[in-house]
Each structure stands twice: as C-alpha cells, then as structure tokens.
Design a protein around this motif. Sequence first.
Motif, mmCIF file in Angstrom:
data_model
loop_
_atom_site.group_PDB
_atom_site.id
_atom_site.type_symbol
_atom_site.label_atom_id
_atom_site.label_comp_id
_atom_site.label_asym_id
_atom_site.label_seq_id
_atom_site.Cartn_x
_atom_site.Cartn_y
_atom_site.Cartn_z
ATOM 1 N N ILE A 125 0.827 -1.197 0.000
ATOM 2 C CA ILE A 125 0.000 0.000 0.000
ATOM 3 C C ILE A 125 0.866 1.253 0.000
ATOM 4 C CG2 ILE A 125 -1.645 1.331 1.401
ATOM 5 C CD1 ILE A 125 -2.860 -1.418 2.184
ATOM 6 N N ALA A 126 2.050 1.180 0.593
ATOM 7 C CA ALA A 126 2.936 2.338 0.682
ATOM 8 C C ALA A 126 3.629 2.635 -0.655
ATOM 9 C CB ALA A 126 3.984 2.111 1.768
ATOM 10 N N LEU A 127 3.629 1.676 -1.590
ATOM 11 C CA LEU A 127 4.278 1.899 -2.873
ATOM 12 C C LEU A 127 3.464 2.851 -3.732
ATOM 13 C CD1 LEU A 127 5.345 -1.734 -3.830
ATOM 14 C CD2 LEU A 127 6.808 0.099 -3.002
ATOM 15 N N PRO A 128 4.154 3.721 -4.501
ATOM 16 C CA PRO A 128 3.417 4.572 -5.433
ATOM 17 C C PRO A 128 2.863 3.719 -6.567
ATOM 18 C CG PRO A 128 5.780 4.880 -5.697
ATOM 19 C CD PRO A 128 5.581 3.981 -4.509
ATOM 20 N N PRO A 129 1.780 4.143 -7.209
ATOM 21 C CA PRO A 129 1.206 3.363 -8.314
ATOM 22 C C PRO A 129 2.232 3.171 -9.425
ATOM 23 C CG PRO A 129 -0.220 5.192 -7.712
ATOM 24 C CD PRO A 129 1.054 5.353 -6.929
ATOM 25 N N GLN A 130 2.249 1.998 -10.011
ATOM 26 C CA GLN A 130 3.185 1.666 -11.088
ATOM 27 C C GLN A 130 2.444 1.662 -12.420
ATOM 28 O OE1 GLN A 130 6.552 1.040 -10.463
ATOM 29 N NE2 GLN A 130 6.003 1.752 -8.423
ATOM 30 N N PRO A 131 3.107 2.131 -13.497
ATOM 31 C CA PRO A 131 2.467 2.044 -14.812
ATOM 32 C C PRO A 131 2.375 0.581 -15.247
ATOM 33 C CG PRO A 131 4.713 2.859 -15.027
ATOM 34 C CD PRO A 131 4.405 2.753 -13.551
ATOM 35 N N PRO A 132 1.426 0.263 -16.119
ATOM 36 C CA PRO A 132 1.317 -1.115 -16.603
ATOM 37 C C PRO A 132 2.602 -1.527 -17.321
ATOM 38 C CG PRO A 132 -0.515 0.239 -17.405
ATOM 39 C CD PRO A 132 0.442 1.142 -16.692
ATOM 40 N N ALA A 133 2.922 -2.796 -17.274
ATOM 41 C CA ALA A 133 4.135 -3.307 -17.916
ATOM 42 C C ALA A 133 4.085 -3.032 -19.412
ATOM 43 C CB ALA A 133 4.277 -4.793 -17.651
ATOM 44 N N GLY A 134 5.091 -2.346 -19.932
ATOM 45 C CA GLY A 134 5.202 -2.098 -21.365
ATOM 46 C C GLY A 134 4.214 -1.091 -21.914
ATOM 47 N N GLY A 135 3.541 -0.379 -21.075
ATOM 48 C CA GLY A 135 2.536 0.566 -21.562
ATOM 49 C C GLY A 135 2.679 1.923 -20.927
ATOM 50 N N GLN A 136 1.744 2.754 -21.246
ATOM 51 C CA GLN A 136 1.706 4.097 -20.689
ATOM 52 C C GLN A 136 0.931 4.088 -19.372
ATOM 53 O OE1 GLN A 136 3.227 6.794 -22.026
ATOM 54 N NE2 GLN A 136 4.114 5.366 -23.491
ATOM 55 N N PRO A 137 1.215 5.031 -18.500
ATOM 56 C CA PRO A 137 0.436 5.115 -17.253
ATOM 57 C C PRO A 137 -1.043 5.313 -17.565
ATOM 58 C CG PRO A 137 2.308 6.616 -17.198
ATOM 59 C CD PRO A 137 2.258 6.038 -18.583
ATOM 60 N N TYR A 138 -1.871 4.763 -16.740
ATOM 61 C CA TYR A 138 -3.321 4.864 -16.907
ATOM 62 C C TYR A 138 -3.805 6.197 -16.373
ATOM 63 C CZ TYR A 138 -8.276 3.981 -16.187
ATOM 64 O OH TYR A 138 -9.643 4.053 -16.196
ATOM 65 N N HIS A 139 -4.554 6.912 -17.206
ATOM 66 C CA HIS A 139 -5.159 8.181 -16.795
ATOM 67 C C HIS A 139 -6.660 8.053 -17.016
ATOM 68 C CE1 HIS A 139 -1.288 10.115 -16.355
ATOM 69 N NE2 HIS A 139 -0.951 9.645 -17.539
ATOM 70 N N PRO A 140 -7.431 7.916 -15.965
ATOM 71 C CA PRO A 140 -8.875 7.757 -16.156
ATOM 72 C C PRO A 140 -9.468 9.009 -16.799
ATOM 73 C CG PRO A 140 -8.349 8.006 -13.829
ATOM 74 C CD PRO A 140 -7.051 7.930 -14.579
ATOM 75 N N ARG A 141 -10.431 8.795 -17.660
ATOM 76 C CA ARG A 141 -11.113 9.914 -18.314
ATOM 77 C C ARG A 141 -12.207 10.429 -17.391
ATOM 78 N NH1 ARG A 141 -11.980 7.020 -24.084
ATOM 79 N NH2 ARG A 141 -9.782 6.860 -24.609
ATOM 80 N N THR A 142 -12.314 11.730 -17.357
ATOM 81 C CA THR A 142 -13.404 12.317 -16.590
ATOM 82 C C THR A 142 -14.389 12.935 -17.587
ATOM 83 O OG1 THR A 142 -12.169 14.381 -16.363
ATOM 84 C CG2 THR A 142 -11.975 12.785 -14.573
ATOM 85 N N THR A 143 -15.644 12.743 -17.308
ATOM 86 C CA THR A 143 -16.663 13.324 -18.180
ATOM 87 C C THR A 143 -17.347 14.439 -17.412
ATOM 88 O OG1 THR A 143 -18.260 11.684 -17.431
ATOM 89 C CG2 THR A 143 -17.049 11.183 -19.439
ATOM 90 N N HIS A 144 -17.548 15.526 -18.102
ATOM 91 C CA HIS A 144 -18.194 16.688 -17.464
ATOM 92 C C HIS A 144 -19.477 17.008 -18.152
ATOM 93 C CE1 HIS A 144 -14.759 17.795 -14.966
ATOM 94 N NE2 HIS A 144 -14.049 17.272 -15.946
#
Length: 56
Positions: free
Chosen positions: A37-56
């Motif tokens: 839990i103390a670890l910072p989030p890791q990007p997926p292996a071989g991919g770009q970091p996940y950025h959730p889309r927000t809808t307004h």
Amino acid sequence: MFQETPIYSRLVAERGDVPQLVRGEAERIQRDLGRLIALPPQPPAGGQPYHPRTTH
C-alpha cells in the motif's frame, strides 16, 4: 489474561499452538500489505500510465 488449562496444553501438544500460528501469519500479511500500500502506483508493464477519463 488467559490461564492455560490441561485440555488446552494437550491440544497444543497434539495440534500445535494454532492461535499463535494464526496471529503470526496475520502479522506477516499485515506487514506485506503495508509495504504494498505504501508503494506509489506503477504504470502497466510495457505501456503508458493509466489516466482515467473524466466526463463533465
């Protein structure tokens, strides 16, 4: 606290100290989860970091 009784001593001799084993395993799991839990989030292996889309 808890006073040992002859039947408890016999069960421990036959089966092991199950409450102590469970307590130790629970403490180990708690330590492992604390490290995860103390670890910072890791990007997926071989991919770009996940950025959730927000809808307004």
